[in-house]
Design an enzyme around this catalytic site. Structure first.
Site, mmCIF file in Angstrom:
data_model
loop_
_atom_site.group_PDB
_atom_site.id
_atom_site.type_symbol
_atom_site.label_atom_id
_atom_site.label_comp_id
_atom_site.label_asym_id
_atom_site.label_seq_id
_atom_site.Cartn_x
_atom_site.Cartn_y
_atom_site.Cartn_z
ATOM 1 N N PHE A 144 35.585 58.085 52.018
ATOM 2 C CA PHE A 144 34.513 59.056 51.751
ATOM 3 C C PHE A 144 35.170 60.382 51.334
ATOM 4 O O PHE A 144 36.172 60.786 51.916
ATOM 5 C CB PHE A 144 33.650 59.242 53.008
ATOM 6 N N ASP A 215 37.434 56.929 61.024
ATOM 7 C CA ASP A 215 36.128 57.539 60.781
ATOM 8 C C ASP A 215 35.082 56.457 61.059
ATOM 9 O O ASP A 215 35.043 55.424 60.377
ATOM 10 C CB ASP A 215 36.054 58.044 59.332
ATOM 11 N N LYS A 241 23.534 59.550 61.587
ATOM 12 C CA LYS A 241 23.285 58.266 60.916
ATOM 13 C C LYS A 241 22.681 57.289 61.936
ATOM 14 O O LYS A 241 21.536 57.429 62.309
ATOM 15 C CB LYS A 241 24.571 57.736 60.314
ATOM 16 N N ARG A 385 22.459 50.755 47.455
ATOM 17 C CA ARG A 385 22.917 50.584 48.833
ATOM 18 C C ARG A 385 21.718 50.527 49.780
ATOM 19 O O ARG A 385 20.843 51.386 49.732
ATOM 20 C CB ARG A 385 23.820 51.762 49.198
HETATM 21 C C1 LIG Z 1 32.543 58.101 56.089
HETATM 22 C C2 LIG Z 1 31.886 59.444 56.177
HETATM 23 N N1 LIG Z 1 32.532 60.463 56.746
HETATM 24 C C3 LIG Z 1 31.961 61.690 56.851
HETATM 25 C C4 LIG Z 1 30.686 61.918 56.370
HETATM 26 C C5 LIG Z 1 30.008 63.250 56.459
HETATM 27 O O1 LIG Z 1 30.671 64.322 56.929
HETATM 28 P P1 LIG Z 1 29.799 65.593 57.334
HETATM 29 O O2 LIG Z 1 28.900 65.180 58.460
HETATM 30 O O3 LIG Z 1 30.798 66.601 57.691
HETATM 31 O O4 LIG Z 1 28.968 65.977 56.151
HETATM 32 C C6 LIG Z 1 29.974 60.872 55.779
HETATM 33 C C7 LIG Z 1 28.600 61.079 55.241
HETATM 34 O O5 LIG Z 1 28.150 62.145 54.896
HETATM 35 C C8 LIG Z 1 30.591 59.617 55.681
HETATM 36 O O6 LIG Z 1 29.944 58.598 55.116
HETATM 37 N N1 LIG Z 2 25.072 63.996 55.193
HETATM 38 C C1 LIG Z 2 24.332 63.849 54.091
HETATM 39 C C2 LIG Z 2 23.585 64.897 53.586
HETATM 40 C C3 LIG Z 2 22.807 64.753 52.452
HETATM 41 C C4 LIG Z 2 22.767 63.523 51.828
HETATM 42 C C5 LIG Z 2 23.493 62.468 52.288
HETATM 43 C C6 LIG Z 2 24.305 62.630 53.415
HETATM 44 C C7 LIG Z 2 25.147 61.523 53.906
HETATM 45 O O1 LIG Z 2 25.382 61.449 55.064
HETATM 46 C C8 LIG Z 2 25.683 60.552 52.961
HETATM 47 C C9 LIG Z 2 26.407 59.440 53.647
HETATM 48 N N2 LIG Z 2 27.578 59.882 54.367
HETATM 49 C C10 LIG Z 2 26.847 58.338 52.740
HETATM 50 O O2 LIG Z 2 27.535 57.447 53.227
HETATM 51 O O3 LIG Z 2 26.529 58.291 51.591
#
Ligand SMILES: Cc1ncc(COP(=O)(O)O)c(C=O)c1O
Ligand SMILES: Nc1ccccc1C(=O)C[C@H](N)C(=O)O
Length: 414
Positions: A144, A215, A241, A385
């Site tokens: 990610f 992660d 999530k 997805r």
């Molecule tokens: C694998 C992964 N790590 C981290 C994040 C998000 O990080 P944060 O909560 O800091 O936006 C996401 C989704 O947003 C994710 O899919």
């Molecule tokens: N935090 C977000 C804020 C806005 C839109 C999406 C997210 C997601 O979490 C995306 C997710 N991590 C993803 O696996 O695509």
């Protein structure tokens, strides 16, 4: 948008619906759906991005705002004053609930800040725990983005001391040499839904002398994780999530007890052994609490705290069994659709709780699905997805979602 008449279901499809409804009738988790507030007419297959709203959360937020904040005011920070709610210990109480889901002990988990900030904390601690001669951070090239960006930023801050090596995850073993300090991976790929064997990869990394950082964004709350059973070193994960803590919910950080003595990079006063001593020198709190940095985000922590109670009576083995059955059914119903290329592993052991397909017009296809009330995600460049949260997605939902996907694909064909 152009409305097209849905195809009449075939006998096979009707039999499939019967079979799926029979699975709903004996689903041991079916009652959990009533614990969520989902809008009518929506099939929600996006709990891997933003979990649904647990029914108990609005009342808790109302109480925290009006009583704990409004009435008790600053007295809520402590436990001892009359009316005190002990907000100071709220991160620890939430950490204990998260710990159960990830195979950790409560004092090995810290809750607060975003996943990205926790990645920074965890990676800096993991690098400090690694042998100083080792200079490679090994990661998945398709990790990610925030995981990659945080590693790039931290390395720049450290004067470029490390070589950040993003490699295809399939080639990981060949890169696990004596120079690797930290192996930093996301257990379930956000695009493909491929799940890595956390225990096996941790073993491989340790055999090569490296420290692991996982992660668990798409793992925690989706299926049972056993960090201590795997001997994992560090981990982070999202609160919003599968844990359903709400938009921007606090994230979590796991630090195995044997690493508690590593230096804390973000050494804030709320991770101090005695914040109100107001000492000049930082002295870490016991356990993972030292990784709590600043003032706990009480409103969002309270929402997450309440949301985690949904898991109180959930058997995590039943959760996994239903997740696999839901994703199996969805895959079976969409098998043979020519425009859809399955990118999620069919092998149960290698699958998270989502199903993804490539489609040449994926962005437009998802737009049309959302318009029909089937909410999933488009991910670049061409991925459809669908996330399956066993607590609130039914087998009948799977049927109707798959029908909608077939209809949309057919529309785009024409
Ligand atoms: C694998 C992964 N790590 C981290 C994040 C998000 O990080 P944060 O909560 O800091 O936006 C996401 C989704 O947003 C994710 O899919
Ligand atoms: N935090 C977000 C804020 C806005 C839109 C999406 C997210 C997601 O979490 C995306 C997710 N991590 C993803 O696996 O695509």
């Amino acid at each position: 948008m152009t409305q097209t008449t849905p195809m009449r279901p075939t006998l096979d499809a009707l039999q499939a619906l019967d079979a799926l409804q029979a699975l709903d009738a004996r689903d041991p988790l079916a009652h959990k759906r009533a614990e969520f507030l989902l809008p009518q007419g929506v099939i929600y297959l996006d709990g891997n991005s933003l979990g649904a709203l647990p029914a108990r959360v609005p009342a808790r937020l109302e109480c925290v705002a009006r009583e704990e904040w409004g009435d008790a005011l600053i007295r809520s920070w402590t436990a001892n004053n009359e009316g005190g709610r002990d907000w100071m210990a709220l991160p620890d109480r939430v950490a204990a609930k998260v710990a159960r889901l990830i195979g950790a002990r409560p004092h090995e988990v810290a809750v607060g800040d975003s996943t990205s900030v926790n990645l920074f904390k965890a990676l800096s601690a993991a690098l400090a725990a690694a042998a100083p001669t080792r200079r490679v951070i090994l990661t998945d090239a398709d990790n990610f983005p925030t995981d990659l960006y945080v590693a790039q930023g931290l390395n720049a801050l450290m004067g470029g001391r490390y070589d950040l090596k993003p490699v295809p995850v399939a080639d990981l073993a060949t890169h696990l040499g004596p120079d690797v300090a930290v192996v930093m991976l996301t257990q379930v790929d956000y695009r493909t839904g491929e799940r890595l064997d956390l225990a096996a990869v941790t073993r491989q990394a340790h055999a090569a002398g490296a420290v692991t950082l996982w992660d668990l964004a798409h793992s925690a709350g989706a299926f049972e994780v056993d960090l201590n059973g795997a001997g994992a070193d560090f981990a982070v994960g999202c609160g919003y999530k599968y844990l359903n803590g709400g938009p921007g919910a606090p994230a979590f950080l796991f630090v195995a007890e044997r690493h508690h003595a590593v230096p804390v990079a973000l050494s804030g006063w709320m991770g101090h052994a005695d914040p109100f001593e107001m000492a000049r020198e930082y002295a870490p709190a016991a356990g993972a609490r030292r990784f709590v940095v600043g003032t706990p985000m009480v409103l969002s922590l309270s929402a997450l705290d309440s949301a985690l109670d949904v898991f109180g009576d959930v058997d995590l083995a039943a959760l996994r069994a239903k997740s696999l059955a839901l994703t199996d059914a969805f895959m079976a119903l969409l098998e043979g659709v020519p425009e859809l290329t399955l990118v999620t592993p069919a092998d149960h052991a290698r699958r998270g709780s989502q199903v993804s397909y490539r489609h040449p017009q994926a962005r437009e296809a998802m737009r049309r699905l959302v318009e029909r009330g089937v909410i999933g995600d488009f991910r670049t460049p061409d991925i459809l997805r669908f996330g399956f949260t066993p607590l609130y997605v039914s087998y009948a939902d799977v049927y109707h979602a798959a029908q909608a996907v077939q209809d949309v694909v057919r529309e785009l064909r024409g």
